[in-house]
Design an enzyme around this catalytic site. Structure first.
Site, PDB file in Angstrom:
ATOM      1  N   ASP A 235       0.852  -1.189   0.000  1.00 36.13           N
ATOM      2  CA  ASP A 235       0.000   0.000   0.000  1.00 36.13           C
ATOM      3  C   ASP A 235       0.886   1.237   0.000  1.00 36.13           C
ATOM      4  OD1 ASP A 235      -3.222   0.553   0.971  1.00 36.13           O
ATOM      5  OD2 ASP A 235      -1.793   2.217   1.113  1.00 36.13           O
ATOM      6  N   ILE A 236       0.523   2.223  -0.789  1.00 35.01           N
ATOM      7  CA  ILE A 236       1.319   3.443  -0.935  1.00 35.01           C
ATOM      8  C   ILE A 236       1.291   4.301   0.337  1.00 35.01           C
ATOM      9  CG2 ILE A 236      -0.424   5.051  -1.887  1.00 35.01           C
ATOM     10  CD1 ILE A 236       1.628   5.586  -4.182  1.00 35.01           C
TER      11      ILE A 236
ATOM     12  N   ASN B  93     -12.944  -3.172   2.202  1.00 35.87           N
ATOM     13  CA  ASN B  93     -13.947  -2.114   2.296  1.00 35.87           C
ATOM     14  C   ASN B  93     -14.820  -2.137   1.049  1.00 35.87           C
ATOM     15  OD1 ASN B  93     -12.711  -1.132   4.688  1.00 35.87           O
ATOM     16  ND2 ASN B  93     -11.173  -0.079   3.457  1.00 35.87           N
TER      17      ASN B  93
ATOM     18  N   GLU C  45     -12.174   3.473  -1.284  1.00 33.41           N
ATOM     19  CA  GLU C  45     -11.678   4.578  -2.119  1.00 33.41           C
ATOM     20  C   GLU C  45     -11.437   4.127  -3.553  1.00 33.41           C
ATOM     21  OE1 GLU C  45      -8.140   6.133  -0.291  1.00 33.41           O
ATOM     22  OE2 GLU C  45      -9.213   6.523   1.583  1.00 33.41           O
ATOM     23  N   VAL C  46     -10.889   2.926  -3.700  1.00 27.41           N
ATOM     24  CA  VAL C  46     -10.553   2.442  -5.046  1.00 27.41           C
ATOM     25  C   VAL C  46     -11.572   1.372  -5.457  1.00 27.41           C
ATOM     26  CG1 VAL C  46      -8.796   1.375  -6.494  1.00 27.41           C
ATOM     27  CG2 VAL C  46      -8.101   2.919  -4.640  1.00 27.41           C
TER      28      VAL C  46
ATOM     29  N   HIS D  29     -10.467  -5.379  -3.395  1.00 27.31           N
ATOM     30  CA  HIS D  29      -9.143  -5.663  -2.821  1.00 27.31           C
ATOM     31  C   HIS D  29      -9.264  -6.026  -1.348  1.00 27.31           C
ATOM     32  CE1 HIS D  29      -9.955  -1.322  -2.503  1.00 27.31           C
ATOM     33  NE2 HIS D  29      -9.320  -1.354  -1.345  1.00 27.31           N
TER      34      HIS D  29
ATOM     35  N   HIS E 278      -7.015  -5.759   2.203  1.00 32.17           N
ATOM     36  CA  HIS E 278      -5.864  -5.194   2.903  1.00 32.17           C
ATOM     37  C   HIS E 278      -5.338  -6.285   3.829  1.00 32.17           C
ATOM     38  CE1 HIS E 278      -6.897  -0.802   2.211  1.00 32.17           C
ATOM     39  NE2 HIS E 278      -8.067  -1.365   1.972  1.00 32.17           N
TER      40      HIS E 278
HETATM   41  P1  AMP Z   1      -9.812   1.384   0.155  1.00 33.12           P
HETATM   42  O1  AMP Z   1     -10.096   2.601   0.971  1.00 33.12           O
HETATM   43  O2  AMP Z   1     -10.156   0.123   0.852  1.00 33.12           O
HETATM   44  O3  AMP Z   1     -10.391   1.488  -1.244  1.00 33.12           O
HETATM   45  O4  AMP Z   1      -8.219   1.338   0.020  1.00 33.12           O
HETATM   46  C1  AMP Z   1      -7.523   1.827  -1.070  1.00 33.12           C
HETATM   47  C2  AMP Z   1      -6.065   1.751  -0.690  1.00 33.12           C
HETATM   48  O5  AMP Z   1      -5.300   1.884  -1.865  1.00 33.12           O
HETATM   49  C3  AMP Z   1      -5.591   2.840   0.279  1.00 33.12           C
HETATM   50  O6  AMP Z   1      -5.053   2.218   1.451  1.00 33.12           O
HETATM   51  C4  AMP Z   1      -4.529   3.583  -0.509  1.00 33.12           C
HETATM   52  O7  AMP Z   1      -3.439   4.004   0.281  1.00 33.12           O
HETATM   53  C5  AMP Z   1      -4.111   2.549  -1.542  1.00 33.12           C
HETATM   54  N1  AMP Z   1      -3.569   3.080  -2.786  1.00 33.12           N
HETATM   55  C6  AMP Z   1      -4.069   4.066  -3.568  1.00 33.12           C
HETATM   56  N2  AMP Z   1      -3.308   4.240  -4.657  1.00 33.12           N
HETATM   57  C7  AMP Z   1      -2.283   3.338  -4.575  1.00 33.12           C
HETATM   58  C8  AMP Z   1      -1.170   3.032  -5.399  1.00 33.12           C
HETATM   59  N3  AMP Z   1      -0.932   3.674  -6.541  1.00 33.12           N
HETATM   60  N4  AMP Z   1      -0.333   2.052  -4.992  1.00 33.12           N
HETATM   61  C9  AMP Z   1      -0.556   1.382  -3.831  1.00 33.12           C
HETATM   62  N5  AMP Z   1      -1.605   1.632  -3.022  1.00 33.12           N
HETATM   63  C10 AMP Z   1      -2.452   2.594  -3.376  1.00 33.12           C
END
Ligand code: AMP
Length: 116
Positions: free
Chosen positions: A32-33, A90, A98-99, A103, A105
């Site tokens: 994770d970034i 999530n 967010e994405v 996925h 974690h």
């Molecule tokens: P969620 O809130 O469950 O959708 O988590 C999305 C996660 O993706 C967050 O923890 C971000 O820090 C992570 N994230 C977003 N962009 C990147 C990226 N380019 N590389 C790695 N992790 C990312």
């Protein structure tokens, strides 16, 4: 509706780099970034699915079981079975997603706090 331009779709197409931990035919695991723990890995299936329900409903059984087996393999590779870990996914607005590509974690390497 799956958004082909979400950031994980771009990572899967190699348009954006990632810090890869493990990859196979059906899944990709990377750091994770913005880590929320000493170890914070994201695991994504390669099939285009928005969240957990979408993944289970749209993906063939072989790919689903392969993804979960890979998740276990990564947990083994990270050597966190004994010390413990948390896996979460999530979904949607209330879940704080967010994405919009399904996925998990994997959080580990230290005591993970309460969920709130
Ligand atoms: P969620 O809130 O469950 O959708 O988590 C999305 C996660 O993706 C967050 O923890 C971000 O820090 C992570 N994230 C977003 N962009 C990147 C990226 N380019 N590389 C790695 N992790 C990312």
């Amino acid at each position: 509706m799956y958004d082909n331009n979400n950031i994980f779709a771009k990572i899967l197409r190699n348009e954006i780099p990632c810090n890869k931990v493990y990859e196979d035919e059906h899944s990709l695991f990377f750091k994770d970034i913005k880590p929320q723990a000493k170890i914070h890995i994201l695991g994504i299936p390669k099939s285009p699915c928005v969240d957990f329900a979408d993944f289970i409903n749209k993906t063939d059984k072989k790919a689903i079981s392969s993804f979960f087996e890979s998740l276990e393999k990564v947990i083994e590779m990270l050597n966190i079975k004994e010390t413990g870990y948390r896996i979460i996914s999530n979904s949607g607005e209330n879940g704080g997603q967010e994405v919009p590509h399904f996925h998990f974690h994997i959080l580990a390497g230290e005591k993970i706090g309460s969920l709130r």
